[in-house]
Design a protein around this motif. Structure first.
Motif, PDB file in Angstrom:
ATOM      1  N   ALA A   1     -13.807 -27.039 -24.287  1.00 48.48           N
ATOM      2  CA  ALA A   1     -14.724 -27.891 -23.518  1.00 48.48           C
ATOM      3  C   ALA A   1     -15.095 -29.128 -24.330  1.00 48.48           C
ATOM      4  CB  ALA A   1     -15.974 -27.107 -23.123  1.00 48.48           C
ATOM      5  N   GLY A   2     -15.301 -28.951 -25.632  1.00 46.97           N
ATOM      6  CA  GLY A   2     -15.608 -30.102 -26.484  1.00 46.97           C
ATOM      7  C   GLY A   2     -14.469 -31.091 -26.527  1.00 46.97           C
ATOM      8  N   LEU A   3     -13.237 -30.579 -26.670  1.00 44.69           N
ATOM      9  CA  LEU A   3     -12.066 -31.455 -26.677  1.00 44.69           C
ATOM     10  C   LEU A   3     -11.921 -32.171 -25.341  1.00 44.69           C
ATOM     11  CD1 LEU A   3      -9.470 -29.219 -28.535  1.00 44.69           C
ATOM     12  CD2 LEU A   3     -10.518 -31.323 -29.377  1.00 44.69           C
ATOM     13  N   LEU A   4     -12.108 -31.439 -24.273  1.00 45.75           N
ATOM     14  CA  LEU A   4     -12.018 -32.044 -22.949  1.00 45.75           C
ATOM     15  C   LEU A   4     -13.095 -33.108 -22.776  1.00 45.75           C
ATOM     16  CD1 LEU A   4     -10.795 -32.208 -20.155  1.00 45.75           C
ATOM     17  CD2 LEU A   4     -12.390 -30.447 -19.444  1.00 45.75           C
TER      18      LEU A   4
ATOM     19  N   GLY B   1      -6.541 -26.188  -5.662  1.00 41.60           N
ATOM     20  CA  GLY B   1      -7.650 -26.243  -4.725  1.00 41.60           C
ATOM     21  C   GLY B   1      -8.897 -26.864  -5.358  1.00 41.60           C
ATOM     22  N   GLY B   2      -8.690 -27.742  -6.307  1.00 39.00           N
ATOM     23  CA  GLY B   2      -9.810 -28.412  -6.966  1.00 39.00           C
ATOM     24  C   GLY B   2     -10.366 -27.673  -8.170  1.00 39.00           C
ATOM     25  N   ALA B   3      -9.788 -26.512  -8.502  1.00 40.52           N
ATOM     26  CA  ALA B   3     -10.281 -25.733  -9.648  1.00 40.52           C
ATOM     27  C   ALA B   3      -9.776 -26.278 -10.981  1.00 40.52           C
ATOM     28  CB  ALA B   3      -9.861 -24.270  -9.507  1.00 40.52           C
ATOM     29  N   ALA B   4      -8.719 -27.056 -10.961  1.00 40.57           N
ATOM     30  CA  ALA B   4      -8.173 -27.639 -12.193  1.00 40.57           C
ATOM     31  C   ALA B   4      -7.959 -29.131 -11.961  1.00 40.57           C
ATOM     32  CB  ALA B   4      -6.854 -26.962 -12.565  1.00 40.57           C
ATOM     33  N   HIS B   5      -7.942 -29.872 -13.059  1.00 40.60           N
ATOM     34  CA  HIS B   5      -7.803 -31.322 -12.994  1.00 40.60           C
ATOM     35  C   HIS B   5      -6.903 -31.799 -14.120  1.00 40.60           C
ATOM     36  CE1 HIS B   5     -11.249 -31.259 -10.271  1.00 40.60           C
ATOM     37  NE2 HIS B   5     -11.803 -30.435 -11.128  1.00 40.60           N
ATOM     38  N   GLY B   6      -6.244 -32.916 -13.903  1.00 43.58           N
ATOM     39  CA  GLY B   6      -5.519 -33.566 -14.976  1.00 43.58           C
ATOM     40  C   GLY B   6      -6.499 -34.335 -15.843  1.00 43.58           C
TER      41      GLY B   6
ATOM     42  N   GLN C   1      -3.188 -41.130 -30.346  1.00 43.70           N
ATOM     43  CA  GLN C   1      -2.470 -39.898 -30.030  1.00 43.70           C
ATOM     44  C   GLN C   1      -3.234 -39.138 -28.941  1.00 43.70           C
ATOM     45  OE1 GLN C   1      -0.704 -38.069 -33.729  1.00 43.70           O
ATOM     46  NE2 GLN C   1      -2.257 -39.371 -34.684  1.00 43.70           N
ATOM     47  N   LEU C   2      -2.677 -39.122 -27.737  1.00 46.97           N
ATOM     48  CA  LEU C   2      -3.343 -38.531 -26.584  1.00 46.97           C
ATOM     49  C   LEU C   2      -2.402 -37.579 -25.859  1.00 46.97           C
ATOM     50  CD1 LEU C   2      -4.768 -41.915 -25.308  1.00 46.97           C
ATOM     51  CD2 LEU C   2      -6.130 -40.088 -26.316  1.00 46.97           C
ATOM     52  N   SER C   3      -2.963 -36.504 -25.328  1.00 45.68           N
ATOM     53  CA  SER C   3      -2.183 -35.554 -24.530  1.00 45.68           C
ATOM     54  C   SER C   3      -2.736 -35.480 -23.119  1.00 45.68           C
ATOM     55  CB  SER C   3      -2.224 -34.152 -25.140  1.00 45.68           C
ATOM     56  OG  SER C   3      -1.470 -34.084 -26.312  1.00 45.68           O
ATOM     57  N   PHE C   4      -1.835 -35.370 -22.149  1.00 46.00           N
ATOM     58  CA  PHE C   4      -2.218 -35.106 -20.767  1.00 46.00           C
ATOM     59  C   PHE C   4      -2.251 -33.592 -20.618  1.00 46.00           C
ATOM     60  CE2 PHE C   4      -1.302 -34.035 -16.381  1.00 46.00           C
ATOM     61  CZ  PHE C   4      -2.232 -34.809 -15.704  1.00 46.00           C
ATOM     62  N   VAL C   5      -3.378 -33.071 -20.117  1.00 41.08           N
ATOM     63  CA  VAL C   5      -3.537 -31.630 -19.974  1.00 41.08           C
ATOM     64  C   VAL C   5      -3.947 -31.270 -18.555  1.00 41.08           C
ATOM     65  CG1 VAL C   5      -4.165 -31.271 -22.401  1.00 41.08           C
ATOM     66  CG2 VAL C   5      -5.962 -31.643 -20.713  1.00 41.08           C
ATOM     67  N   GLU C   6      -3.624 -30.047 -18.187  1.00 39.34           N
ATOM     68  CA  GLU C   6      -4.130 -29.434 -16.963  1.00 39.34           C
ATOM     69  C   GLU C   6      -5.362 -28.661 -17.398  1.00 39.34           C
ATOM     70  OE1 GLU C   6      -2.786 -26.045 -13.715  1.00 39.34           O
ATOM     71  OE2 GLU C   6      -1.263 -27.064 -14.895  1.00 39.34           O
ATOM     72  N   ASN C   7      -6.519 -29.081 -16.938  1.00 40.77           N
ATOM     73  CA  ASN C   7      -7.770 -28.509 -17.398  1.00 40.77           C
ATOM     74  C   ASN C   7      -8.400 -27.655 -16.306  1.00 40.77           C
ATOM     75  OD1 ASN C   7     -10.034 -28.175 -19.141  1.00 40.77           O
ATOM     76  ND2 ASN C   7     -11.132 -29.591 -17.823  1.00 40.77           N
ATOM     77  N   SER C   8      -8.669 -26.396 -16.659  1.00 35.86           N
ATOM     78  CA  SER C   8      -9.368 -25.500 -15.738  1.00 35.86           C
ATOM     79  C   SER C   8     -10.499 -24.833 -16.509  1.00 35.86           C
ATOM     80  CB  SER C   8      -8.403 -24.436 -15.201  1.00 35.86           C
ATOM     81  OG  SER C   8      -8.018 -23.552 -16.237  1.00 35.86           O
ATOM     82  N   ALA C   9     -11.269 -24.006 -15.835  1.00 40.40           N
ATOM     83  CA  ALA C   9     -12.379 -23.317 -16.495  1.00 40.40           C
ATOM     84  C   ALA C   9     -11.870 -22.356 -17.575  1.00 40.40           C
ATOM     85  CB  ALA C   9     -13.204 -22.549 -15.468  1.00 40.40           C
ATOM     86  N   GLU C  10     -10.660 -21.859 -17.407  1.00 37.44           N
ATOM     87  CA  GLU C  10     -10.119 -20.885 -18.354  1.00 37.44           C
ATOM     88  C   GLU C  10      -9.452 -21.523 -19.569  1.00 37.44           C
ATOM     89  OE1 GLU C  10      -8.968 -20.691 -14.972  1.00 37.44           O
ATOM     90  OE2 GLU C  10     -10.743 -19.501 -14.529  1.00 37.44           O
TER      91      GLU C  10
ATOM     92  N   PHE D   1      -1.131 -33.470  -8.080  1.00 44.52           N
ATOM     93  CA  PHE D   1      -0.497 -32.164  -7.884  1.00 44.52           C
ATOM     94  C   PHE D   1      -1.394 -31.042  -8.409  1.00 44.52           C
ATOM     95  CE2 PHE D   1       1.909 -28.665  -9.746  1.00 44.52           C
ATOM     96  CZ  PHE D   1       2.492 -28.145  -8.606  1.00 44.52           C
ATOM     97  N   ILE D   2      -1.927 -31.213  -9.608  1.00 41.57           N
ATOM     98  CA  ILE D   2      -2.785 -30.188 -10.220  1.00 41.57           C
ATOM     99  C   ILE D   2      -4.011 -29.939  -9.349  1.00 41.57           C
ATOM    100  CG2 ILE D   2      -4.320 -29.733 -12.185  1.00 41.57           C
ATOM    101  CD1 ILE D   2      -2.192 -31.240 -13.935  1.00 41.57           C
ATOM    102  N   GLU D   3      -4.643 -31.018  -8.918  1.00 40.06           N
ATOM    103  CA  GLU D   3      -5.841 -30.915  -8.088  1.00 40.06           C
ATOM    104  C   GLU D   3      -5.529 -30.175  -6.779  1.00 40.06           C
ATOM    105  OE1 GLU D   3      -9.937 -32.095  -7.204  1.00 40.06           O
ATOM    106  OE2 GLU D   3      -8.835 -32.653  -8.996  1.00 40.06           O
ATOM    107  N   LYS D   4      -4.448 -30.581  -6.117  1.00 37.95           N
ATOM    108  CA  LYS D   4      -4.081 -29.982  -4.833  1.00 37.95           C
ATOM    109  C   LYS D   4      -3.645 -28.527  -5.006  1.00 37.95           C
ATOM    110  CE  LYS D   4      -0.976 -30.507  -0.903  1.00 37.95           C
ATOM    111  NZ  LYS D   4       0.160 -31.236  -0.348  1.00 37.95           N
TER     112      LYS D   4
END
Length: 168
Positions: free
Chosen positions: A19-22, A85-90, A109-118, A79-82
């Motif tokens: 969560a801190g990194l996000l 169902g809105g539980a994860a985001h890019g 230096q940046l990474s694109f991530v799929e971020n969810s609660a888990e 795509f991630i959002e759809k």
């Protein structure tokens, strides 16, 4: 005998770190608050701006905006959002606070991530030049940075869905 942390404590720590990194990544992506009233005027900023021929430095915020403007990252985010169902985001996270030096150029230096609660799952890592508009993509297979053009040609990122290639 000291007590071992429970599994749920370990999970809480891991989730807290992610969560801190996000939060840091989102903070870099979203614009900051408006400047205070005593901020320099547009004319003052123009007078102190670099002159023609000089390359202005690109901030981490500007690097993040440039990345999120890429059509691949926009498509992946949608795509991630759809798909979730809105539980994860890019999102973007900075994976190293120190700019990387390649051939005398500094890169954020940046990474694109799929971020969810888990968890946050990394899709791709990028190097964004701080002194030009260049964006490179890290290739873990060859351990060399690829230009956007080569990455698009060889990896076909617009076909990527959830870690596998598929038509968008």
């Amino acid at each position: 005998m000291p007590q071992r942390p429970s599994s749920s404590s370990k999970t809480t720590v891991i989730v807290g770190v992610l969560a801190g990194l996000l939060g840091a990544g989102i903070g870099a992506y979203y614009p900051r608050r408006p400047a205070p009233a005593d901020a320099p005027t547009q004319a003052q900023r123009a007078a102190s701006a670099p002159k023609a021929g000089a390359v202005a430095g690109r901030s981490k915020e500007q690097a993040s905006k440039a990345l999120m403007a890429l059509p691949e990252l926009q498509a992946w985010s949608a795509f991630i959002e759809k798909n979730s169902g809105g539980a994860a985001h890019g999102a973007l996270i900075e994976y190293d606070l120190t700019p990387r030096l390649i051939n005398g150029k500094r890169y954020w230096q940046l990474s694109f991530v799929e971020n969810s609660a888990e968890a946050a799952h990394r899709w791709e890592s990028f190097l964004v030049a701080s002194g030009s508009d260049e964006i490179l993509v890290e290739d873990p297979a060859s351990d060399e940075p690829l230009s956007l053009e080569r990455w698009r040609r060889e990896k076909q990122p617009m076909r990527r869905r959830g870690g596998v290639a598929a038509p968008l």
